[in-house]
Scaffold this motif. Structure first.
Motif, PDB file in Angstrom:
ATOM      1  N   GLY A  33      14.108   2.362  41.690  1.00 19.10           N
ATOM      2  CA  GLY A  33      12.760   2.126  41.194  1.00 19.10           C
ATOM      3  C   GLY A  33      12.145   0.816  41.646  1.00 19.10           C
ATOM      4  O   GLY A  33      10.990   0.756  42.048  1.00 19.10           O
ATOM      5  N   ASP A  51       9.846  10.671  40.701  1.00 23.57           N
ATOM      6  CA  ASP A  51      10.696  11.093  39.600  1.00 23.57           C
ATOM      7  C   ASP A  51      10.482  10.091  38.463  1.00 23.57           C
ATOM      8  O   ASP A  51      10.117   8.942  38.692  1.00 23.57           O
ATOM      9  N   MET A  52      10.689  10.533  37.227  1.00 15.79           N
ATOM     10  CA  MET A  52      10.450   9.616  36.111  1.00 15.79           C
ATOM     11  C   MET A  52      11.694   8.787  35.773  1.00 15.79           C
ATOM     12  O   MET A  52      11.619   7.595  35.581  1.00 15.79           O
ATOM     13  N   GLY A  53      12.848   9.445  35.715  1.00 17.47           N
ATOM     14  CA  GLY A  53      14.073   8.717  35.373  1.00 17.47           C
ATOM     15  C   GLY A  53      14.731   8.168  36.618  1.00 17.47           C
ATOM     16  O   GLY A  53      15.232   8.923  37.437  1.00 17.47           O
ATOM     17  N   LEU A  54      14.687   6.842  36.776  1.00 15.81           N
ATOM     18  CA  LEU A  54      15.194   6.220  38.005  1.00 15.81           C
ATOM     19  C   LEU A  54      16.003   4.973  37.666  1.00 15.81           C
ATOM     20  O   LEU A  54      15.731   4.315  36.664  1.00 15.81           O
ATOM     21  N   ASP A  58      11.770   2.539  35.804  1.00 17.40           N
ATOM     22  CA  ASP A  58      11.463   3.965  35.658  1.00 17.40           C
ATOM     23  C   ASP A  58      10.104   4.323  36.256  1.00 17.40           C
ATOM     24  O   ASP A  58       9.294   3.449  36.589  1.00 17.40           O
ATOM     25  N   GLU A  61       6.796   3.029  34.758  1.00 20.39           N
ATOM     26  CA  GLU A  61       6.518   1.605  35.004  1.00 20.39           C
ATOM     27  C   GLU A  61       6.012   1.405  36.448  1.00 20.39           C
ATOM     28  O   GLU A  61       5.074   0.635  36.681  1.00 20.39           O
ATOM     29  N   THR A  79       9.269  15.947  36.486  1.00 20.94           N
ATOM     30  CA  THR A  79       9.993  15.756  35.224  1.00 20.94           C
ATOM     31  C   THR A  79      10.824  16.993  34.941  1.00 20.94           C
ATOM     32  O   THR A  79      10.525  18.076  35.430  1.00 20.94           O
ATOM     33  N   GLU A  83      11.598  16.990  29.290  1.00 19.12           N
ATOM     34  CA  GLU A  83      11.134  15.601  29.218  1.00 19.12           C
ATOM     35  C   GLU A  83       9.628  15.520  29.009  1.00 19.12           C
ATOM     36  O   GLU A  83       8.896  14.948  29.809  1.00 19.12           O
ATOM     37  N   ASP A  86       8.108  12.050  28.890  1.00 19.86           N
ATOM     38  CA  ASP A  86       7.981  11.429  30.210  1.00 19.86           C
ATOM     39  C   ASP A  86       6.693  11.872  30.887  1.00 19.86           C
ATOM     40  O   ASP A  86       6.005  11.094  31.526  1.00 19.86           O
TER      41      ASP A  86
END
Ligand code: CA
Length: 221
Positions: A33, A51-54, A58, A61, A79, A83, A86
């Motif tokens: 990220g 992607d959201m979860g990194l 993240d 952000e 997502t 999620e 997210d």
């Protein structure tokens, strides 16, 4: 077209590389990220698949910082189906579109193409089909210069159909794009929006054709 893919899951990255392994596209990949945030400061891209979860920082952000810098590059967020939060955060932070994993490659390509088109017309598109115009930023549709009184959902349907004018837009795509975060838009509701739009377009030479089992197509007669 330079596409930045920010994704830490190797299997997803492989799918994305495969999807854009064709002339005209260059894919740049970053899994971290913070490094992606830096890339977005130092380089220009035509579209970002985020992607959201990194690790590192993240997706939400990264997006918040990107928009804070007044960078309007089109962003499509990825997502997982569960999620929802997210997705809400991503859209709140200024994402232009989202797809839930697992996604269909053709769907992804279509969305990316439409984002690139919108991006190239300065973030907000002025769409035109014949005498029908839609200012997507001002949320204003006109026909022969006359403003059409459309609800927000009708405008959304019209925008999707105009973006793909001359091509089929499936009901699933419409309902997916129209469904908010807390409510689902049924097929019946879509039929209602389309029939209202047809009334507005009556005798304009612009037609919304139903292709049974496939979807709708906006076309100029
Ligand atoms: Ca991830």
């Amino acid at each position: 077209m330079r596409i930045l893919v920010v994704e830490d899951d190797p299997s997803q990255v492989a799918i994305l590389f495969h999807a854009f392994d064709k002339p005209g596209y260059t894919v740049v990949h970053e899994r971290d990220g913070k490094r992606a945030d830096h890339l977005l400061i130092t380089h220009e891209f035509d579209v970002v698949i985020l992607d959201m979860g990194l690790p590192g920082m993240d997706g939400a952000e990264i997006l918040r910082r990107l928009r804070h810098r007044k960078n309007n590059v089109p962003v499509l967020i990825l997502t997982a189906r569960d999620e929802v939060e997210d997705r809400v955060r991503g859209l709140d932070m200024g994402a232009d579109d989202y797809l839930t994993k697992p996604f269909d490659i053709q769907e992804l390509e279509a969305r990316v193409r439409s984002l690139i088109r919108r991006g190239h017309s300065g973030g907000a598109a002025q769409l035109q089909v014949g005498s029908l115009k839609l200012d997507t930023a001002g949320r204003l549709a006109t026909l022969n210069g006359q403003t059409l009184e459309l609800s927000s959902r009708e405008l959304n349907v019209l925008e999707l159909l105009m973006l793909s004018a001359g091509r089929i837009v499936s009901k699933e795509r419409l309902s997916d794009q129209l469904s908010g975060l807390d409510d689902l838009v049924s097929d019946n509701a879509i039929e209602v929006y389309v029939s209202r739009l047809r009334k507005h377009l009556k005798a304009s030479g612009i037609n919304i054709r139903t292709l049974r089992g496939l979807g709708y197509m906006l076309e100029k007669q």
